[in-house]
Motif scaffolding. Structure first.
Motif, PDB file in Angstrom:
ATOM      1  N   MET A   4      12.542  22.179 -35.870  1.00 40.79           N
ATOM      2  CA  MET A   4      12.692  23.485 -35.237  1.00 40.79           C
ATOM      3  C   MET A   4      12.390  23.315 -33.749  1.00 40.79           C
ATOM      4  O   MET A   4      11.505  22.546 -33.382  1.00 40.79           O
ATOM      5  CB  MET A   4      11.689  24.464 -35.864  1.00 40.79           C
ATOM      6  CG  MET A   4      11.691  25.849 -35.274  1.00 40.79           C
ATOM      7  SD  MET A   4      10.359  26.899 -35.955  1.00 40.79           S
ATOM      8  CE  MET A   4      11.014  27.286 -37.562  1.00 40.79           C
ATOM      9  N   VAL A   5      13.118  24.016 -32.903  1.00 42.57           N
ATOM     10  CA  VAL A   5      12.815  24.054 -31.474  1.00 42.57           C
ATOM     11  C   VAL A   5      12.596  25.514 -31.108  1.00 42.57           C
ATOM     12  O   VAL A   5      13.323  26.406 -31.571  1.00 42.57           O
ATOM     13  CB  VAL A   5      13.916  23.374 -30.617  1.00 42.57           C
ATOM     14  CG1 VAL A   5      15.247  24.066 -30.725  1.00 42.57           C
ATOM     15  CG2 VAL A   5      13.501  23.264 -29.170  1.00 42.57           C
ATOM     16  N   MET A  51      11.679  21.621 -44.269  1.00 46.74           N
ATOM     17  CA  MET A  51      10.791  21.570 -43.117  1.00 46.74           C
ATOM     18  C   MET A  51       9.316  21.381 -43.466  1.00 46.74           C
ATOM     19  O   MET A  51       8.629  20.614 -42.797  1.00 46.74           O
ATOM     20  CB  MET A  51      10.967  22.847 -42.294  1.00 46.74           C
ATOM     21  CG  MET A  51      12.378  23.027 -41.778  1.00 46.74           C
ATOM     22  SD  MET A  51      12.643  24.604 -41.014  1.00 46.74           S
ATOM     23  CE  MET A  51      11.959  24.295 -39.412  1.00 46.74           C
ATOM     24  N   GLU A  52       8.847  22.070 -44.473  1.00 45.36           N
ATOM     25  CA  GLU A  52       7.418  22.075 -44.775  1.00 45.36           C
ATOM     26  C   GLU A  52       6.885  20.671 -45.050  1.00 45.36           C
ATOM     27  O   GLU A  52       7.380  19.974 -45.939  1.00 45.36           O
ATOM     28  CB  GLU A  52       7.121  22.972 -45.967  1.00 45.36           C
ATOM     29  CG  GLU A  52       7.294  24.436 -45.651  1.00 45.36           C
ATOM     30  CD  GLU A  52       6.942  25.335 -46.806  1.00 45.36           C
ATOM     31  OE1 GLU A  52       6.154  26.267 -46.589  1.00 45.36           O
ATOM     32  OE2 GLU A  52       7.447  25.109 -47.923  1.00 45.36           O
ATOM     33  N   GLY A  53       5.892  20.263 -44.250  1.00 43.20           N
ATOM     34  CA  GLY A  53       5.251  18.975 -44.441  1.00 43.20           C
ATOM     35  C   GLY A  53       6.055  17.771 -43.994  1.00 43.20           C
ATOM     36  O   GLY A  53       5.586  16.641 -44.070  1.00 43.20           O
ATOM     37  N   ARG A  54       7.283  17.988 -43.504  1.00 37.61           N
ATOM     38  CA  ARG A  54       8.152  16.869 -43.137  1.00 37.61           C
ATOM     39  C   ARG A  54       8.665  16.922 -41.707  1.00 37.61           C
ATOM     40  O   ARG A  54       9.093  15.921 -41.172  1.00 37.61           O
ATOM     41  CB  ARG A  54       9.356  16.822 -44.069  1.00 37.61           C
ATOM     42  CG  ARG A  54       9.005  16.445 -45.474  1.00 37.61           C
ATOM     43  CD  ARG A  54      10.237  16.373 -46.297  1.00 37.61           C
ATOM     44  NE  ARG A  54      10.195  17.558 -47.162  1.00 37.61           N
ATOM     45  CZ  ARG A  54      11.160  17.944 -47.945  1.00 37.61           C
ATOM     46  NH1 ARG A  54      12.274  17.277 -47.977  1.00 37.61           N
ATOM     47  NH2 ARG A  54      11.020  18.992 -48.706  1.00 37.61           N
ATOM     48  N   SER A  55       8.708  18.095 -41.126  1.00 38.66           N
ATOM     49  CA  SER A  55       9.339  18.217 -39.813  1.00 38.66           C
ATOM     50  C   SER A  55       8.342  18.707 -38.773  1.00 38.66           C
ATOM     51  O   SER A  55       7.178  18.936 -39.061  1.00 38.66           O
ATOM     52  CB  SER A  55      10.538  19.159 -39.902  1.00 38.66           C
ATOM     53  OG  SER A  55      10.113  20.456 -40.259  1.00 38.66           O
ATOM     54  N   SER A  56       8.835  18.874 -37.559  1.00 40.36           N
ATOM     55  CA  SER A  56       7.998  19.321 -36.442  1.00 40.36           C
ATOM     56  C   SER A  56       8.654  20.497 -35.740  1.00 40.36           C
ATOM     57  O   SER A  56       9.862  20.705 -35.844  1.00 40.36           O
ATOM     58  CB  SER A  56       7.811  18.187 -35.428  1.00 40.36           C
ATOM     59  OG  SER A  56       7.055  17.136 -35.961  1.00 40.36           O
ATOM     60  N   ILE A  57       7.819  21.236 -35.023  1.00 47.18           N
ATOM     61  CA  ILE A  57       8.337  22.250 -34.106  1.00 47.18           C
ATOM     62  C   ILE A  57       8.253  21.623 -32.713  1.00 47.18           C
ATOM     63  O   ILE A  57       7.219  21.070 -32.338  1.00 47.18           O
ATOM     64  CB  ILE A  57       7.546  23.574 -34.203  1.00 47.18           C
ATOM     65  CG1 ILE A  57       8.157  24.640 -33.287  1.00 47.18           C
ATOM     66  CG2 ILE A  57       6.070  23.386 -33.930  1.00 47.18           C
ATOM     67  CD1 ILE A  57       7.640  26.044 -33.554  1.00 47.18           C
TER      68      ILE A  57
END
Length: 142
Positions: A4-5, A51-57
């Motif tokens: 996410m950005v 996204m949860e637990g795997r990606s970044s903002i």
């Protein structure tokens, strides 16, 4: 996996965002523990499971993506008036990335892993690397 950005509205520097991370959970009235940073946004991502637990903002500050935080959880929240929100519960750790210019937008956007700017590396070299990378990005060379 998808990142996410998001624009970091009202924050003018990486250091200012660092100073706010302890206070934000309290601003939102959220109680997810002391070891997280919380941001509330209006919409729940449709790709939540990716996204949860795997990606970044990836945070956009002053016209450039400058850092990221790992997304731990995306939690639904409903206020007293019945309006639904999404609490983005993140790691407190902020990781500087090679600055990448980003035009203003509303809300948040998905960011494919292959399009995400790389981490800058160790903190000792981050100050000089940030300045050099920011100048290269400004010149369109990054």
């Amino acid at each position: 996996m998808i990142h996410m950005v998001k624009l970091c509205v009202g924050v003018s520097s990486f250091e200012e965002l660092e100073s706010y991370r302890d206070e934000r959970a309290h601003w939102w009235g959220a109680n997810y523990g002391e070891d997280v940073h919380v941001h509330r946004t209006r919409m729940m991502p449709k790709r939540r499971e990716e996204m949860e637990g795997r990606s970044s903002i990836y945070w956009v500050i002053a016209g450039s993506i400058v850092c990221r935080q790992q997304i731990l959880q995306l939690a639904p929240y409903t206020d007293a008036e019945g309006k639904d929100y999404c609490d983005i519960i993140m790691s407190r750790e902020l990781t500087r990335v090679v600055p990448y210019p980003k035009r203003p937008f509303q809300g948040w956007r998905y960011l494919r892993p292959e399009d995400a700017p790389p981490d800058l590396g160790d903190a000792g070299a981050a100050g000089n690397s940030m300045e050099i990378a920011a100048e290269l990005a400004r010149l369109g060379l990054l």
